[in-house]
Design a protein around this motif. Structure first.
Motif, PDB file in Angstrom:
ATOM      1  N   ALA A  42      47.888 -41.995  -5.784  1.00  0.00           N
ATOM      2  CA  ALA A  42      46.534 -42.451  -5.435  1.00  0.00           C
ATOM      3  C   ALA A  42      46.585 -43.511  -4.337  1.00  0.00           C
ATOM      4  N   ALA A  43      47.554 -44.401  -4.415  1.00  0.00           N
ATOM      5  CA  ALA A  43      47.688 -45.443  -3.396  1.00  0.00           C
ATOM      6  C   ALA A  43      48.066 -44.844  -2.046  1.00  0.00           C
ATOM      7  N   LEU A  44      48.998 -43.906  -2.041  1.00  0.00           N
ATOM      8  CA  LEU A  44      49.384 -43.261  -0.775  1.00  0.00           C
ATOM      9  C   LEU A  44      48.203 -42.520  -0.162  1.00  0.00           C
ATOM     10  N   ASP A  45      47.444 -41.844  -1.000  1.00  0.00           N
ATOM     11  CA  ASP A  45      46.259 -41.130  -0.496  1.00  0.00           C
ATOM     12  C   ASP A  45      45.285 -42.100   0.166  1.00  0.00           C
ATOM     13  N   ARG A  46      45.123 -43.274  -0.432  1.00  0.00           N
ATOM     14  CA  ARG A  46      44.190 -44.269   0.143  1.00  0.00           C
ATOM     15  C   ARG A  46      44.726 -44.826   1.458  1.00  0.00           C
ATOM     16  N   VAL A  47      46.026 -45.063   1.544  1.00  0.00           N
ATOM     17  CA  VAL A  47      46.611 -45.576   2.792  1.00  0.00           C
ATOM     18  C   VAL A  47      46.409 -44.571   3.926  1.00  0.00           C
ATOM     19  N   LEU A  48      46.434 -43.294   3.603  1.00  0.00           N
ATOM     20  CA  LEU A  48      46.290 -42.248   4.616  1.00  0.00           C
ATOM     21  C   LEU A  48      44.842 -41.889   4.917  1.00  0.00           C
ATOM     22  N   ALA A  49      43.890 -42.581   4.286  1.00  0.00           N
ATOM     23  CA  ALA A  49      42.468 -42.295   4.487  1.00  0.00           C
ATOM     24  C   ALA A  49      41.816 -43.438   5.274  1.00  0.00           C
ATOM     25  N   GLU A  50      40.870 -43.097   6.111  1.00  0.00           N
ATOM     26  CA  GLU A  50      40.101 -44.115   6.844  1.00  0.00           C
ATOM     27  C   GLU A  50      39.164 -44.815   5.876  1.00  0.00           C
ATOM     28  N   PRO A  51      38.903 -46.070   6.064  1.00  0.00           N
ATOM     29  CA  PRO A  51      39.456 -46.949   7.073  1.00  0.00           C
ATOM     30  C   PRO A  51      40.726 -47.637   6.570  1.00  0.00           C
ATOM     31  N   SER A  52      41.809 -47.439   7.286  1.00  0.00           N
ATOM     32  CA  SER A  52      43.108 -47.988   6.918  1.00  0.00           C
ATOM     33  C   SER A  52      43.778 -48.546   8.172  1.00  0.00           C
ATOM     34  N   GLU A  53      44.000 -49.849   8.180  1.00  0.00           N
ATOM     35  CA  GLU A  53      44.614 -50.492   9.332  1.00  0.00           C
ATOM     36  C   GLU A  53      46.016 -49.940   9.600  1.00  0.00           C
ATOM     37  N   LEU A  54      46.787 -49.716   8.547  1.00  0.00           N
ATOM     38  CA  LEU A  54      48.143 -49.214   8.731  1.00  0.00           C
ATOM     39  C   LEU A  54      48.124 -47.827   9.371  1.00  0.00           C
ATOM     40  N   LEU A  55      47.228 -46.973   8.912  1.00  0.00           N
ATOM     41  CA  LEU A  55      47.081 -45.646   9.505  1.00  0.00           C
ATOM     42  C   LEU A  55      46.707 -45.769  10.983  1.00  0.00           C
ATOM     43  N   GLU A  56      45.775 -46.645  11.291  1.00  0.00           N
ATOM     44  CA  GLU A  56      45.361 -46.831  12.680  1.00  0.00           C
ATOM     45  C   GLU A  56      46.519 -47.315  13.557  1.00  0.00           C
TER      46      GLU A  56
END
Length: 133
Positions: A95-109
């Motif tokens: 669930a945490a990985l899914d959230r990191v890979l979803a917008e809005p995510s600073e790390l993903l950006e």
């Protein structure tokens, strides 16, 4: 955030997180990982800070290392043994990985500005280990 490669522990935030895991009392290390996951999943639709994302990925790598097909953690990971982690942490990690890979995510950006696809593939590989276990 100082980052030198795409791995879960290849940044200053994750290395610092490793120290926090090492400093936790025996039997409480899983609580540190769970807190990292919940910090991310509790963000909901709010903008997710890169540091929280980096800690969640590092924590997920520690859980995945104990799964079939999981990889050993690099030298930047915790130095002290974690003991057997609860199986329930796997779903929290996913669930945490899914959230990191979803917008809005600073790390993903941030990663999308450079080696985003390679980084994302690494995170998805971790996710696959966690769900395949």
């Amino acid at each position: 955030m100082g980052t030198w490669d795409i791995g879960p522990f290849d940044n200053d935030t994750a290395a610092d997180f490793s120290y926090r895991v090492d400093e936790a009392a025996d039997g409480k290390k899983a609580d540190v990982l769970l807190a990292a996951f919940r910090e991310v999943t509790g963000a909901g639709e709010e903008y997710l800070d890169a540091d929280f994302g980096a800690e969640a990925i590092a924590a997920a790598a520690l859980v995945a290392a104990q799964c079939p097909g999981g990889e050993a953690v690099t030298s930047y990971g915790p130095k002290k043994p974690l003991g057997d982690l609860p199986v329930e942490l796997r779903a929290e990690a996913v669930a945490a990985l899914d959230r990191v890979l979803a917008e809005p995510s600073e790390l993903l950006e941030l990663w999308e500005e450079s080696d985003g696809e390679e980084w994302k593939a690494g995170v998805l590989k971790l996710r696959g280990v966690l769900t395949g276990a």
